[in-house]
Design an enzyme around this catalytic site. Sequence first.
Site, mmCIF file in Angstrom:
data_model
loop_
_atom_site.group_PDB
_atom_site.id
_atom_site.type_symbol
_atom_site.label_atom_id
_atom_site.label_comp_id
_atom_site.label_asym_id
_atom_site.label_seq_id
_atom_site.Cartn_x
_atom_site.Cartn_y
_atom_site.Cartn_z
ATOM 1 N N THR A 74 0.549 -1.086 -0.691
ATOM 2 C CA THR A 74 0.046 0.413 0.202
ATOM 3 C C THR A 74 0.944 1.018 -0.185
ATOM 4 O O THR A 74 0.643 2.615 -0.463
ATOM 5 C CB THR A 74 -0.988 -0.119 1.319
ATOM 6 O OG1 THR A 74 -2.011 -1.545 1.319
ATOM 7 C CG2 THR A 74 -1.586 1.414 1.159
ATOM 8 N N HIS A 76 2.553 1.982 -3.676
ATOM 9 C CA HIS A 76 1.313 2.531 -4.505
ATOM 10 C C HIS A 76 0.976 4.178 -4.196
ATOM 11 O O HIS A 76 1.102 4.617 -5.128
ATOM 12 C CB HIS A 76 -0.697 2.048 -3.921
ATOM 13 C CG HIS A 76 -0.991 0.914 -4.269
ATOM 14 N ND1 HIS A 76 -0.710 0.139 -5.595
ATOM 15 C CD2 HIS A 76 -0.723 -0.611 -3.393
ATOM 16 C CE1 HIS A 76 -0.403 -1.437 -5.735
ATOM 17 N NE2 HIS A 76 -0.968 -1.244 -4.872
HETATM 18 P P1 NAD Z 1 2.870 -8.240 -4.096
HETATM 19 O O1 NAD Z 1 2.319 -7.632 -4.747
HETATM 20 O O2 NAD Z 1 3.975 -7.519 -3.687
HETATM 21 O O3 NAD Z 1 3.149 -9.600 -4.211
HETATM 22 C C1 NAD Z 1 1.786 -10.297 -5.222
HETATM 23 C C2 NAD Z 1 2.459 -11.335 -6.522
HETATM 24 O O4 NAD Z 1 2.066 -12.043 -7.343
HETATM 25 C C3 NAD Z 1 3.457 -10.907 -6.883
HETATM 26 O O5 NAD Z 1 5.179 -11.827 -6.786
HETATM 27 C C4 NAD Z 1 3.717 -11.208 -8.366
HETATM 28 O O6 NAD Z 1 4.694 -11.487 -8.573
HETATM 29 C C5 NAD Z 1 2.546 -12.260 -8.072
HETATM 30 N N1 NAD Z 1 1.573 -12.543 -9.542
HETATM 31 C C6 NAD Z 1 1.674 -11.792 -10.410
HETATM 32 N N2 NAD Z 1 0.682 -12.334 -10.834
HETATM 33 C C7 NAD Z 1 0.813 -13.512 -10.588
HETATM 34 C C8 NAD Z 1 0.119 -14.923 -11.260
HETATM 35 N N3 NAD Z 1 -0.282 -15.064 -12.385
HETATM 36 N N4 NAD Z 1 0.608 -16.406 -10.062
HETATM 37 C C9 NAD Z 1 1.262 -16.416 -9.780
HETATM 38 N N5 NAD Z 1 1.587 -15.112 -8.745
HETATM 39 C C10 NAD Z 1 1.453 -14.192 -9.708
HETATM 40 O O7 NAD Z 1 1.827 -7.861 -2.984
HETATM 41 P P2 NAD Z 1 1.668 -8.351 -1.437
HETATM 42 O O8 NAD Z 1 2.737 -7.652 -0.558
HETATM 43 O O9 NAD Z 1 2.768 -9.406 -1.215
HETATM 44 O O10 NAD Z 1 0.818 -8.475 -1.183
HETATM 45 C C11 NAD Z 1 -0.271 -9.332 -1.743
HETATM 46 C C12 NAD Z 1 -1.581 -9.152 -1.714
HETATM 47 O O11 NAD Z 1 -2.340 -9.296 -1.071
HETATM 48 C C13 NAD Z 1 -2.165 -8.104 -2.921
HETATM 49 O O12 NAD Z 1 -3.067 -8.230 -4.450
HETATM 50 C C14 NAD Z 1 -2.573 -6.897 -2.028
HETATM 51 O O13 NAD Z 1 -3.063 -5.900 -2.730
HETATM 52 C C15 NAD Z 1 -2.883 -7.584 -1.388
HETATM 53 N N6 NAD Z 1 -3.965 -7.438 0.249
HETATM 54 C C16 NAD Z 1 -4.746 -7.671 0.504
HETATM 55 C C17 NAD Z 1 -5.402 -7.066 1.718
HETATM 56 C C18 NAD Z 1 -6.619 -7.032 1.959
HETATM 57 O O14 NAD Z 1 -7.348 -6.406 3.016
HETATM 58 N N7 NAD Z 1 -7.430 -6.948 1.393
HETATM 59 C C19 NAD Z 1 -4.310 -7.158 2.539
HETATM 60 C C20 NAD Z 1 -3.374 -6.687 2.347
HETATM 61 C C21 NAD Z 1 -2.973 -6.883 0.844
#
Ligand code: NAD
Length: 346
Positions: free
Chosen positions: A44, A47
């Site tokens: 976040t 972003h």
């Molecule tokens: P991040 O963006 O660092 O990790 C996402 C990973 O997914 C990356 O390493 C990327 O290479 C990989 N990826 C992309 N396309 C892919 C595919 N086709 N197959 C497999 N892997 C793929 O994010 P993070 O900090 O580890 O967080 C994980 C997710 O959770 C993010 O989408 C974030 O926005 C979300 N998030 C949600 C909440 C919530 O409350 N719902 C809270 C925190 C984070």
Amino acid sequence: MKEWMDAIVKPAAGPGLELRQVPVPVPGPGEVLIKIHKTAICGTDVHIYNWDPWAAEHITHPPMTIGHEYVGEIAAMGEGVTGLTIGQRVSGEGHITCHRCRNCHTGNIQWCKNTNSVGVDRDGAFAEYVCIPQTNVIPIDESLDEDVVAFFDAFGNATHTALMWNLVGEDVLITGAGPIGIIASGICKYAGARRVIITDLNDYRLDLARKMGVDYAVNTGREDLKEVMAKAGLTEGFDVGLEMSGNAAAFRQMCSVMRNGGKISLLGLGKPMVEVPMNDIICKGLTLQGIYGRKMDNWHQMSYMVQGGLDLHPVITHRFHYTDFEKGFAAMNSGMSGKVVLDWTK
Ligand code: NAD
Ligand code: ZN
């Protein structure tokens, strides 16, 4: 108590962050002032740094201090605060909730309809001090390493997502080996899963997941997931899926390899409108659970898992002094990072 402090601030709408002096907050009634020891950078924050469309929509009042993953000690308490002591080690739940809505009343603060987020909707923790309501203060045992507690907020997302389902003896697929996916892989092994398989397209991150102890880390850009499943002895598909990439193709692949009756929790936030494989979801009888934030009970589970032996150090790849925050954001933006920890103690 000093009146001014260093803070990492979004100065105005647009890319970048600035280290500047801002007033130390004064805790009002029911509020606690926390002196920051360590912070960690979350996706976040990246972003917000990059000023993508999400940031432009959510950061409505620059200048403001960002950041919400932290550990520190209580420096001052406002009127009416009880049960805490000056100098006590604490972290904080970053969602400030209303205590009045139906979900708050029933203990489900993660579903509060009036949530305010620290470091997004109000001043955050990338500063020498942060001020939050007493209800959000989380006491932290002195036995825990502050470098790890610094990212308990993200650990909480992973805990909430992973522990939604029974994991004992189950086969788990995690899509996305970002910091949260890697942490979740450690939780699943700790909680007794039989096989934990994680996918990503980034080899650096898949290597970090191997250090966390996953059984198979699969680059789906060049490896066949079904071949890996056969090697791992999965005959009917995955029992549990944790979607942590925010990528629709990863989610579709997950649905295609779940066993009938499988359970999926969805954490990854990506494009809001995507095509989903309805026939797989319906005909396989899949259960889908959206995950937002973390439950207050997750904070207890996190401390106890670490004390019980869950080692999250492999996910930490960079440590910087807070004045070097630019290096931290560069590491996060490169994709060649796990958690980046900033030190505010010196
Ligand atoms: P991040 O963006 O660092 O990790 C996402 C990973 O997914 C990356 O390493 C990327 O290479 C990989 N990826 C992309 N396309 C892919 C595919 N086709 N197959 C497999 N892997 C793929 O994010 P993070 O900090 O580890 O967080 C994980 C997710 O959770 C993010 O989408 C974030 O926005 C979300 N998030 C949600 C909440 C919530 O409350 N719902 C809270 C925190 C984070
Ligand atoms: Zn509420």
